[in-house]
Motif scaffolding. Structure first.
Motif, PDB file in Angstrom:
ATOM      1  N   UNK A  36       0.823  -1.213   0.000  1.00  0.00           N
ATOM      2  CA  UNK A  36       0.000   0.000   0.000  1.00  0.00           C
ATOM      3  C   UNK A  36       0.856   1.262   0.000  1.00  0.00           C
ATOM      4  N   UNK A  37       2.006   1.179   0.652  1.00  0.00           N
ATOM      5  CA  UNK A  37       2.888   2.350   0.742  1.00  0.00           C
ATOM      6  C   UNK A  37       3.682   2.563  -0.544  1.00  0.00           C
ATOM      7  N   UNK A  38       4.213   1.473  -1.108  1.00  0.00           N
ATOM      8  CA  UNK A  38       5.051   1.574  -2.308  1.00  0.00           C
ATOM      9  C   UNK A  38       4.262   1.113  -3.530  1.00  0.00           C
ATOM     10  N   UNK A  39       3.438   2.015  -4.011  1.00  0.00           N
ATOM     11  CA  UNK A  39       2.603   1.692  -5.163  1.00  0.00           C
ATOM     12  C   UNK A  39       3.439   1.667  -6.442  1.00  0.00           C
ATOM     13  N   UNK A  40       2.849   1.097  -7.472  1.00  0.00           N
ATOM     14  CA  UNK A  40       3.536   0.966  -8.757  1.00  0.00           C
ATOM     15  C   UNK A  40       4.008   2.314  -9.283  1.00  0.00           C
ATOM     16  N   UNK A  41       5.203   2.331  -9.866  1.00  0.00           N
ATOM     17  CA  UNK A  41       5.766   3.584 -10.386  1.00  0.00           C
ATOM     18  C   UNK A  41       5.261   3.897 -11.789  1.00  0.00           C
ATOM     19  N   UNK A  42       4.622   2.924 -12.428  1.00  0.00           N
ATOM     20  CA  UNK A  42       4.080   3.145 -13.760  1.00  0.00           C
ATOM     21  C   UNK A  42       2.571   2.995 -13.770  1.00  0.00           C
ATOM     22  N   UNK A  43       2.046   2.374 -14.803  1.00  0.00           N
ATOM     23  CA  UNK A  43       0.615   2.161 -14.913  1.00  0.00           C
ATOM     24  C   UNK A  43       0.329   0.684 -15.154  1.00  0.00           C
ATOM     25  N   UNK A  44      -0.904   0.292 -14.876  1.00  0.00           N
ATOM     26  CA  UNK A  44      -1.331  -1.075 -15.135  1.00  0.00           C
ATOM     27  C   UNK A  44      -2.233  -1.108 -16.360  1.00  0.00           C
ATOM     28  N   UNK A  75      11.804  -5.414 -12.818  1.00  0.00           N
ATOM     29  CA  UNK A  75      12.463  -4.891 -14.025  1.00  0.00           C
ATOM     30  C   UNK A  75      12.419  -3.377 -14.162  1.00  0.00           C
ATOM     31  N   UNK A  76      11.299  -2.751 -13.819  1.00  0.00           N
ATOM     32  CA  UNK A  76      11.193  -1.298 -13.957  1.00  0.00           C
ATOM     33  C   UNK A  76      12.214  -0.586 -13.076  1.00  0.00           C
ATOM     34  N   UNK A  77      12.551  -1.187 -11.949  1.00  0.00           N
ATOM     35  CA  UNK A  77      13.562  -0.612 -11.062  1.00  0.00           C
ATOM     36  C   UNK A  77      14.963  -1.002 -11.512  1.00  0.00           C
ATOM     37  N   UNK A  78      15.118  -2.250 -11.946  1.00  0.00           N
ATOM     38  CA  UNK A  78      16.427  -2.751 -12.354  1.00  0.00           C
ATOM     39  C   UNK A  78      16.971  -1.986 -13.559  1.00  0.00           C
ATOM     40  N   UNK A  79      16.101  -1.609 -14.481  1.00  0.00           N
ATOM     41  CA  UNK A  79      16.523  -0.905 -15.695  1.00  0.00           C
ATOM     42  C   UNK A  79      16.705   0.602 -15.475  1.00  0.00           C
ATOM     43  N   UNK A  80      16.555   1.086 -14.246  1.00  0.00           N
ATOM     44  CA  UNK A  80      16.545   2.531 -13.984  1.00  0.00           C
ATOM     45  C   UNK A  80      17.695   3.300 -14.643  1.00  0.00           C
ATOM     46  N   UNK A  81      18.969   2.894 -14.487  1.00  0.00           N
ATOM     47  CA  UNK A  81      20.044   3.696 -15.098  1.00  0.00           C
ATOM     48  C   UNK A  81      19.989   3.707 -16.620  1.00  0.00           C
ATOM     49  N   UNK A  82      19.546   2.617 -17.228  1.00  0.00           N
ATOM     50  CA  UNK A  82      19.449   2.570 -18.682  1.00  0.00           C
ATOM     51  C   UNK A  82      18.265   3.400 -19.166  1.00  0.00           C
ATOM     52  N   UNK A  83      17.158   3.332 -18.456  1.00  0.00           N
ATOM     53  CA  UNK A  83      15.995   4.153 -18.803  1.00  0.00           C
ATOM     54  C   UNK A  83      16.364   5.632 -18.732  1.00  0.00           C
ATOM     55  N   UNK A  84      17.080   6.000 -17.705  1.00  0.00           N
ATOM     56  CA  UNK A  84      17.499   7.395 -17.536  1.00  0.00           C
ATOM     57  C   UNK A  84      18.298   7.882 -18.738  1.00  0.00           C
ATOM     58  N   UNK A 215      15.650   5.005  -2.716  1.00  0.00           N
ATOM     59  CA  UNK A 215      14.254   4.567  -2.791  1.00  0.00           C
ATOM     60  C   UNK A 215      14.126   3.362  -3.708  1.00  0.00           C
ATOM     61  N   UNK A 216      14.841   3.395  -4.820  1.00  0.00           N
ATOM     62  CA  UNK A 216      14.828   2.279  -5.760  1.00  0.00           C
ATOM     63  C   UNK A 216      15.321   1.002  -5.092  1.00  0.00           C
ATOM     64  N   UNK A 217      16.446   1.080  -4.424  1.00  0.00           N
ATOM     65  CA  UNK A 217      17.041  -0.106  -3.803  1.00  0.00           C
ATOM     66  C   UNK A 217      16.148  -0.664  -2.695  1.00  0.00           C
ATOM     67  N   UNK A 218      15.503   0.217  -1.965  1.00  0.00           N
ATOM     68  CA  UNK A 218      14.599  -0.235  -0.914  1.00  0.00           C
ATOM     69  C   UNK A 218      13.419  -0.990  -1.526  1.00  0.00           C
ATOM     70  N   UNK A 219      12.838  -0.439  -2.587  1.00  0.00           N
ATOM     71  CA  UNK A 219      11.702  -1.094  -3.230  1.00  0.00           C
ATOM     72  C   UNK A 219      12.119  -2.419  -3.876  1.00  0.00           C
TER      73      UNK A 219
END
Length: 320
Positions: A36-44, A75-84, A215-219
């Protein structure tokens, strides 16, 4: 004496069971709170009546769809540096298949056909201007090969990150990995959370400081504790052999631009085979291709995102 030993043993067993029950209940409550606290960073988006998570960033003339490697928790978190890096001048989309990240789980077989169709269904709901670029990591190379052969008009190029390709097992004379189904209890039982507390770094990317946000690493750790080694990932692993058998006769369409990043620059087996020689054989019939060896882990985007983005930018210019 025997009766006394039995009483002590019984108390120990009951004590251990009580601790396990308390840990299990605590894990479930913590997971509910965290979700509930760490909701999805994108969309469903809805796929086969279930929710699949997609994350996107950036704008540009080209759309790059990043596809995950086997078992990557988020994956959305793992790819963070490449997405950036890529999103500076491209629209970048990360699709989290069922069983990954913030996507739901499914009861459907993790066959190459089902996974490919589910990914495509998610992509087509995002109002993407075709054709788009698939950028698969590891096992997603198999799905991308199938994808490009079934829907060639939709794919502008494939850019692989150390991708597993259908002919790999035969080429290297290896067997596919497998996972016992019993591993699926690791996350629900709270054992994954316990492991996270004991060895937290084992759940995290091997990258330089500040590559990923705190925040990424925690999630990432939390999602690993919620759904690591879930039934979808286990089924996908156990179907690798079958999926590669079904696709091993496929090749990249000759007119499809293909670039491959690989982490293997020197390592060869006793037959003189390496990732380099394998990929060279896979690319020999492509009219526009490039093989880019880079130093680093199989997850090259952990440390090489900037270099990879520069190479992608240059390759896209060659295509255009």
């Amino acid at each position: 004496m025997i009766f006394k030993i039995w009483k002590i043993t019984k108390r120990i067993v009951l004590g251990v069971l009580a601790l396990f029950v308390l840990w299990f209940v605590g894990h479930q409550l913590m997971s509910l709170y965290e979700k509930n606290k760490y909701e999805a960073i994108g969309q469903h988006v809805e796929v086969d009546g279930k929710e699949m998570h997609v994350y996107e960033k950036g704008k540009g003339d080209n759309t790059i769809v990043l596809l995950t490697g086997l078992g990557t928790a988020a994956p959305a978190l793992d790819f963070e540096p490449l997405v950036k890096e890529l999103s500076v001048d491209n629209r970048v989309i990360v699709v989290e298949p069922f069983g990954y990240g913030w996507s739901e789980k499914t009861d459907k077989k993790r066959s190459v056909e089902n996974i490919t169709e589910e990914i495509r269904t998610a992509i087509l709901q995002l109002d993407i201007q075709e054709p788009y670029i698939l950028m698969p990591h590891s096992i997603s190379g198999v799905y991308s090969m199938f994808y490009a052969n079934k829907y060639p008009e939709e794919i502008k190029a494939i850019i692989g990150i150390d991708p597993t390709l259908p002919q790999a097992l035969e080429y290297f004379e290896e067997d596919a990995p497998s996972m016992p189904k019993a591993l699926s209890i690791i996350a629900p039982s709270g054992l994954a959370r316990l492991a996270m507390y004991i060895t937290p770094d084992s759940f995290l990317p091997i990258a330089g400081e500040n590559t990923y946000s705190k925040e990424n690493l925690k999630m990432t750790k939390l999602i690993s504790s919620w759904s690591g080694y879930n039934r979808n990932v286990i089924n996908e692993t156990n179907l690798i052999q079958e999926n590669m058998e079904l696709t091993k006769k496929l090749t990249f369409p000759p007119d499809l631009p293909v670039m491959i990043f690989t982490s293997d620059t020197e390592k060869t087996n006793e037959d003189g085979k390496s990732n380099i020689t394998f990929y060279e054989a896979q690319l020999k019939n492509s009219t526009l291709s490039k093989l880019v060896p880079l130093e680093g882990h199989h997850y090259l985007h952990w440390t090489q995102s900037e270099t990879m983005s520069d190479e992608v930018r240059g390759f896209i210019k060659r295509m255009d």
